[in-house]
Scaffold this active site. Structure first.
Site, PDB file in Angstrom:
ATOM      1  N   HIS A  71      -3.097   9.308  13.331  1.00 41.29           N
ATOM      2  CA  HIS A  71      -4.194  10.206  13.719  1.00 41.29           C
ATOM      3  C   HIS A  71      -5.489   9.404  13.613  1.00 41.29           C
ATOM      4  O   HIS A  71      -5.801   8.853  12.554  1.00 41.29           O
ATOM      5  CB  HIS A  71      -4.236  11.438  12.824  1.00 41.29           C
ATOM      6  N   GLU A  74      -8.283   9.560  10.662  1.00 39.96           N
ATOM      7  CA  GLU A  74      -7.869   9.443   9.258  1.00 39.96           C
ATOM      8  C   GLU A  74      -8.166   8.011   8.804  1.00 39.96           C
ATOM      9  O   GLU A  74      -7.307   7.141   8.805  1.00 39.96           O
ATOM     10  CB  GLU A  74      -6.405   9.848   9.126  1.00 39.96           C
ATOM     11  N   HIS A 169      -1.817   8.479   5.694  1.00 39.99           N
ATOM     12  CA  HIS A 169      -2.653   9.486   6.343  1.00 39.99           C
ATOM     13  C   HIS A 169      -3.726   9.973   5.381  1.00 39.99           C
ATOM     14  O   HIS A 169      -3.681   9.725   4.179  1.00 39.99           O
ATOM     15  CB  HIS A 169      -1.806  10.703   6.750  1.00 39.99           C
ATOM     16  N   GLU A 233      -0.101  11.120   2.093  1.00 36.29           N
ATOM     17  CA  GLU A 233      -1.439  11.702   2.267  1.00 36.29           C
ATOM     18  C   GLU A 233      -2.325  11.241   1.108  1.00 36.29           C
ATOM     19  O   GLU A 233      -2.013  11.482  -0.055  1.00 36.29           O
ATOM     20  CB  GLU A 233      -1.361  13.226   2.293  1.00 36.29           C
TER      21      GLU A 233
END
Length: 350
Positions: A71, A74, A169, A233
């Site tokens: 993405h 990010e 991410h 994450e």
């Protein structure tokens, strides 16, 4: 045979290390494969813009994929991996294992958006060929290119290598548990406690066990190549240059030690050190009027009493099925048919 321009490019990379900048600003220069030897000990292979591998001439027992920017907005993982590549190319880090760096969505980075046309992290395991997506989009072509690069990378090793993939991410919203990892569905295989300990050393103490196959990048590597793979994450989305990099010291240092073959000194697995969740509900969006019944800035892993209304749309209401059921990745703005909320409940590892 390398041209004069190729020699200049290689010299520039060894002096400056700016592979990602080159990929984003002058991608045509690295559009075709380029290989060269770095300081007589490491083979460098540029596969395409944003995709580069390093292989030590001494045989190793690990093949590692580090991906970021799947993405485009990010940014913290992109900045971390960009610095690794710069440091490897300029001789500040010497890799001990084969490693493939993937910077995923280059145009989305330039636009500071998650994606251009399609969510790249929903296009793996050949989902890019599905009739439900725009196969002419950049993301579909990129997913295919990334799959081929990973297949070639893992396939070019020897049979004794262990395979790893950490897809890095940051999340749209804050989280009660700032750093967490999604463990892809393993089809009955055991979860690896040493990997949990490794990620704990990276500062990640919360793990979400996926309960079904998905079309994410980490699931692709896990399922197709038997890699120890995770979607990791690392915090909340920030603009380039706006990340407080001190918040990533543990993951940065641990990954650097891992790729350079330094001792990790991992703590033995203890279930008291970690929070483990399993997926309970996968709530997909079926209508344009899909709406969350909680605040847009509610942190990931916020939990609810049984029966609480979580979301609604024409013909459907979605409620918590257990006391303490928590929401992760809620996003009402996804395309119809895509996941809008995951709900999770506490569990333990076998």
């Amino acid at each position: 045979m390398q041209t004069v321009n190729t020699h200049k490019l290689i010299s520039h990379l060894q002096q400056q290390g700016q592979f990602l900048t080159l990929s984003r600003c002058s991608g045509e220069l690295v559009q075709n494969p380029i290989s060269f030897t770095l300081y007589e000990h490491t083979q460098v292979s540029i596969i395409s813009p944003g995709i580069i591998s390093f292989s030590p001439k001494i045989k190793s027992d690990k093949a590692i994929v580090l991906s970021s920017g799947i993405h485009g907005n990010e940014t913290a993982p992109i900045e971390i991996c960009d610095q690794y590549v710069i440091d490897i190319l300029t001789g500040k880090i010497r890799v001990a294992h084969r490693i493939l760096f993937i910077f995923g969505n280059l145009p989305a980075m330039d636009r500071a958006t998650r994606f251009v046309d399609e969510n790249l992290n929903r296009l793996f395991s050949h989902a890019h060929a599905s009739e439900s997506v725009d196969q002419n989009s950049y993301e579909c072509a990129r997913a295919k290119e990334i799959e081929e690069a990973v297949a070639e990378f893992y396939g070019s090793g020897h049979g004794e290598e262990s395979r790893y993939h950490y897809d890095l991410h940051t999340a749209i919203r804050p989280s009660k548990n700032e750093k967490f990892a999604v463990y892809p569905f393993l089809h009955g295989e055991k979860h690896d406690k040493e990997q949990i300990s490794f990620l704990l050393a990276c500062g990640i103490d919360t793990f979400l066990l996926s309960g079904s196959p998905t079309t994410t990048f980490s699931y692709y590597s896990s399922r197709q190549f038997g890699a120890h793979a995770f979607t990791v994450e690392l915090g909340k989305v920030q603009a380039f240059g706006q990340n407080d990099m001190s918040r990533f010291t543990q993951v940065n240092d641990t990954l650097k030690r891992f790729i350079s073959g330094q001792p990790l000194n991992l703590k033995s697995f203890n279930d008291q050190d970690v929070l483990i969740y399993q997926v309970n509900q996968v709530i997909n969006k079926h209508a344009e009027d899909f709406e969350l019944d909680f605040s847009d800035d509610l942190p990931n892993f916020s939990d609810f009493p049984k029966g609480t209304l979580l979301a609604h749309e024409t013909g459907n209401e979605y409620r918590a099925e257990f006391d303490g059921e928590a929401v992760v990745f809620p996003n009402a703005n996804v395309a119809i048919g895509q996941r809008a909320i995951l709900t999770v409940i506490p569990t333990t590892l076998d």
